[in-house]
Design an enzyme around this catalytic site. Structure first.
Site, PDB file in Angstrom:
ATOM      1  N   HIS A   8       2.725   2.262  12.917  1.00  0.00           N
ATOM      2  CA  HIS A   8       1.804   3.283  13.452  1.00  0.00           C
ATOM      3  C   HIS A   8       2.353   3.986  14.685  1.00  0.00           C
ATOM      4  CE1 HIS A   8      -1.840   0.997  11.497  1.00  0.00           C
ATOM      5  NE2 HIS A   8      -0.774   1.087  10.716  1.00  0.00           N
TER       6      HIS A   8
ATOM      7  N   ASP B 107       5.852   0.491   8.104  1.00  0.00           N
ATOM      8  CA  ASP B 107       4.521   0.160   7.570  1.00  0.00           C
ATOM      9  C   ASP B 107       4.125   1.181   6.523  1.00  0.00           C
ATOM     10  OD1 ASP B 107       1.997  -0.786   7.139  1.00  0.00           O
ATOM     11  OD2 ASP B 107       1.188  -0.139   9.058  1.00  0.00           O
TER      12      ASP B 107
ATOM     13  N   GLU C 161      -5.255   1.857   2.599  1.00  0.00           N
ATOM     14  CA  GLU C 161      -5.215   0.617   3.385  1.00  0.00           C
ATOM     15  C   GLU C 161      -5.392   0.893   4.870  1.00  0.00           C
ATOM     16  OE1 GLU C 161      -3.612  -2.687   5.782  1.00  0.00           O
ATOM     17  OE2 GLU C 161      -2.861  -0.640   5.696  1.00  0.00           O
ATOM     18  N   GLU C 162      -4.977   2.086   5.294  1.00  0.00           N
ATOM     19  CA  GLU C 162      -4.957   2.373   6.738  1.00  0.00           C
ATOM     20  C   GLU C 162      -6.296   2.885   7.266  1.00  0.00           C
ATOM     21  OE1 GLU C 162      -2.696   1.334   8.505  1.00  0.00           O
ATOM     22  OE2 GLU C 162      -0.742   1.438   7.527  1.00  0.00           O
TER      23      GLU C 162
ATOM     24  N   HIS D  20       0.838  -1.208   0.000  1.00  0.00           N
ATOM     25  CA  HIS D  20       0.000   0.000   0.000  1.00  0.00           C
ATOM     26  C   HIS D  20       0.868   1.252   0.000  1.00  0.00           C
ATOM     27  CE1 HIS D  20       0.305   0.673   4.432  1.00  0.00           C
ATOM     28  NE2 HIS D  20       0.124  -0.635   4.577  1.00  0.00           N
TER      29      HIS D  20
ATOM     30  N   ASP E  95      -0.271   4.305   1.224  1.00  0.00           N
ATOM     31  CA  ASP E  95      -0.651   5.298   2.236  1.00  0.00           C
ATOM     32  C   ASP E  95       0.000   5.013   3.590  1.00  0.00           C
ATOM     33  OD1 ASP E  95      -2.297   2.987   2.436  1.00  0.00           O
ATOM     34  OD2 ASP E  95      -3.779   4.081   3.599  1.00  0.00           O
TER      35      ASP E  95
ATOM     36  N   GLU F 237       3.988  -6.328   3.682  1.00  0.00           N
ATOM     37  CA  GLU F 237       3.734  -5.717   4.997  1.00  0.00           C
ATOM     38  C   GLU F 237       4.871  -6.081   5.954  1.00  0.00           C
ATOM     39  OE1 GLU F 237       1.570  -3.676   6.208  1.00  0.00           O
ATOM     40  OE2 GLU F 237      -0.341  -3.847   5.133  1.00  0.00           O
TER      41      GLU F 237
HETATM   42 ZN   LIG Z   1       0.479  -1.633   6.416  1.00  0.00          ZN
END
Ligand SMILES: [Zn+2]
Length: 356
Positions: free
Chosen positions: A331, A98, A128-129, A72, A74, A157
């Site tokens: 995150h 991530d 995706e987030e 992803h 984003d 990932e």
């Molecule tokens: Zn991710």
């Protein structure tokens, strides 16, 4: 002006950094998608198709098999950690773990291996987030599944360089009991729905979760109450009660089989499925998957959580997670990635896709 120059595309670490330094919090992926699209088009050996801010690129060499690499574009919102900062062997900043270090590896393979031993597809996707309904891969799997066609998929990932195979499915059901209201001073006139919940909890307590081996990976299932409710007032015999149960199921069950199992456990009760997400088989029995595990050092473990690999499962494509980031840092404000781990994952991927 492009930040993804030929020199940057040739180095997975420089590419990770360049991708991280293009801001792309969910819903703001246009710029990064433009950059990736322009870079892939310049290469000349890939066909590309863009749907919104999701980009698919593919080789068409007529190989017998096709492998998908996906990542992803984003990130979660900025938290005083943008742009990146390099400190020795560690790259700090938003998206480093991530998952732009993983997405960078897909892009790096796309740029530097024009004649892979399998045909390759690449998916760079948005949103995706945030909620699944906006997820670019999810949307594509429903509207343009042919763009995702492959025999095997690698989702880059963060796994800290370990192959994490497949994923467990998850299902939430509500088990409801009903009774008859009455004044609690004359309780014998009523029927207590909360008391009737007792056997539901007994079955959960007595439940022995399976440990199942699927394609050489051990998955441990779980059936657990996660919410409970009921009651009308302090002087009323309740006429309804419920328990929400979460079932985490191994990839030898699809959603229908998982539902049938839960209904069997709670036979005689009212069971309503409120939410479900499919499992994904690791597919390690397939030669392309086994070869990948070998290239990545031979070690693998079952993925117990739920990830986007299940989007591939719904299309019948086995998939694994594999990326240089540390999932524990995803995150977080102090998100970072170790440069040697990027290089090790890059080497493994390259060994896998390159003609011997
Ligand atoms: Zn991710």
């Amino acid at each position: 002006m492009t930040v993804l120059s030929e020199a940057v595309l040739a180095d997975p670490v420089a590419l990770t950094r360049a991708l991280c330094d293009i801001p792309s919090v969910s819903w703001n992926e246009a710029e990064i998608c433009d950059e990736v699209e322009a870079a892939l088009k310049r290469l000349g050996h890939l066909t590309t198709e863009r749907v919104g801010n999701t980009l698919i690129a593919r080789t068409d060499l007529g190989r017998g098999r096709r492998v998908m690499l996906a990542g992803h574009l984003d990130t979660v919102p900025v938290n005083d950690n943008f742009p990146t900062r390099l400190d020795g062997d560690v790259l700090w900043g938003l998206g480093t773990s991530d998952m732009k270090s993983g997405t960078a590896l897909a892009l790096w393979i796309a740029a530097t291996v024009p004649e892979p031993k399998f045909d390759l597809s690449f998916a760079f996707y948005d949103c995706e987030e945030i909620e699944a309904e906006h997820n670019g891969l999810n949307k594509l799997s429903k509207t343009r599944p042919e763009l995702l066609a492959a025999d095997f998929a690698i989702l880059l990932e963060p796994t800290y360089g370990l192959v994490e195979a497949g994923c467990q499915g998850t299902m939430r059901v509500r088990v409801t009991t009903s009774g008859k209201r009455a004044h609690s001073a004359r309780s014998w006139k009523g029927e207590n729905a909360i008391h009737k919940i007792a056997p539901v909890l007994e079955r959960l307590n007595a439940y022995e979760a399976r440990e199942v081996e699927v394609d050489g990976c051990t998955y441990r299932e779980g059936l657990n109450a996660v919410f409970i409710g009921g009651g009308v007032a302090g002087n009323v015999i309740p006429d309804e009660a419920w328990v929400d149960v979460n079932f985490r199921f191994a990839p030898d069950r699809d959603e229908a089989a998982a539902e049938a199992h839960v209904r069997e456990v709670f036979a005689g009760f009212d069971v309503h499925v409120s939410d479900t997400a499919p499992s994904c088989r690791p597919g390690l029995d397939r030669p392309e998957a086994a070869e990948f595990v070998a290239a990545a050092g031979g070690e693998f473990r079952a993925k117990l959580g739920w990830t986007d690999v299940a989007r591939f499962a719904t299309l019948g494509i086995p998939a694994v997670n594999f990326g240089p980031g540390d999932p524990n840092l995803a995150h977080k404000q102090d998100e970072r990635v170790e440069i040697p781990r990027i290089r090790a994952c890059a080497d493994a991927l390259r060994a896998y896709v390159e003609e011997q």
